[in-house]
Design a protein around this motif. Structure first.
Motif, PDB file in Angstrom:
ATOM      1  N   ASN A 142      46.637  44.691  38.909  1.00 21.25           N
ATOM      2  CA  ASN A 142      47.294  44.038  40.046  1.00 21.25           C
ATOM      3  C   ASN A 142      47.690  45.054  41.114  1.00 21.25           C
ATOM      4  N   GLU A 143      48.145  46.229  40.674  1.00 19.80           N
ATOM      5  CA  GLU A 143      48.506  47.273  41.631  1.00 19.80           C
ATOM      6  C   GLU A 143      47.284  47.740  42.419  1.00 19.80           C
ATOM      7  N   LEU A 144      46.174  47.928  41.722  1.00 18.26           N
ATOM      8  CA  LEU A 144      44.946  48.342  42.398  1.00 18.26           C
ATOM      9  C   LEU A 144      44.450  47.262  43.348  1.00 18.26           C
ATOM     10  N   GLN A 145      44.528  46.009  42.905  1.00 18.25           N
ATOM     11  CA  GLN A 145      44.126  44.884  43.750  1.00 18.25           C
ATOM     12  C   GLN A 145      44.907  44.889  45.059  1.00 18.25           C
ATOM     13  N   LEU A 146      46.208  45.076  44.955  1.00 13.68           N
ATOM     14  CA  LEU A 146      47.060  45.055  46.140  1.00 13.68           C
ATOM     15  C   LEU A 146      46.806  46.269  47.029  1.00 13.68           C
TER      16      LEU A 146
END
Length: 217
Positions: A142-146
């Motif tokens: 999720n952090e990478l996605q954001l």
């Protein structure tokens, strides 16, 4: 084809299943004689045979066989309804051949030594450890996605073409081979699947065709 031959081939499905299940109890033997014995030669042969062709031969085979199967059922529907046991025998005949071919060409790898054993991963982990790892991976994802899209809902667009991804994959194999010599990918056979969009919707990023040994993406 002679009915007796069809009957014997169809019935051979039963001992085939029993034999495979029995061999599954001996992963060390499967590893030695199949996965590290005849399988590399089988795989290399098919990669040489089909690897140079720019499209997926396996997908073409699947499509043609699916069309022929549907055509056969439609054409012989009245005969199938009249002689259902004969049709069942024919289905078992085909399944027996497919089952044998699948396990000969690739399927016995299901019963080889576990990958953790090959990599000498001796640590034991509990279900709680696995759950914790999954939660960490979800957070990182999720952090990478954001960070990439600046949005939690937008899809991540890969900045590489499929051919570039294929080349990076081969480089990855070469890097892994330095630490794990048993990972060696010679005579590449990597193809774009004809059904890639449908496979993506079904949750598959790719697969290895067990009959043609083409890596499908």
């Amino acid at each position: 084809m002679d009915f007796k031959i069809k009957n014997w081939v169809a019935l051979s499905l039963i001992p085939q299943v029993i034999l495979v299940k029995w061999m599954a109890n001996y992963p060390d033997a499967v590893e030695k004689y199949y996965s590290e014995g005849i399988y590399p030669w089988i795989s290399k042969f098919f990669r040489i045979l089909y690897g140079w062709i720019p499209f997926s031969i396996g997908d073409v085979f699947y499509f043609i066989l699916s069309v022929l199967a549907i055509w056969y059922v439609i054409k012989h529907w009245s005969e199938i309804r009249t002689y259902p046991l004969r049709f069942l025998r024919d289905v078992l005949f085909v399944l027996s051949i497919v089952y044998f071919t699948f396990h000969l060409l690739w399927g016995m790898n299901y019963y080889r030594q576990p990958l953790a054993q090959k990599f000498a991963f001796n640590e034991k982990h509990s279900d709680d450890d696995l759950i914790d790892l999954v939660e960490v991976l979800v957070l990182k994802t999720n952090e990478l996605q954001l960070s990439i899209t600046q949005d939690t809902a937008l899809a991540v667009k890969i900045p590489y073409s499929k051919n570039e991804i294929f080349n990076k994959t081969l480089i990855g194999y070469e890097n892994l081979k330095n630490d794990y010599p048993f990972i060696s990918y010679q005579k590449p056979s990597i193809k774009k699947s004809i059904f890639s969009t449908a496979l993506s919707y079904m949750g598959y990023g790719g697969y290895l065709n067990p009959f043609t040994h083409e890596a499908q993406v």
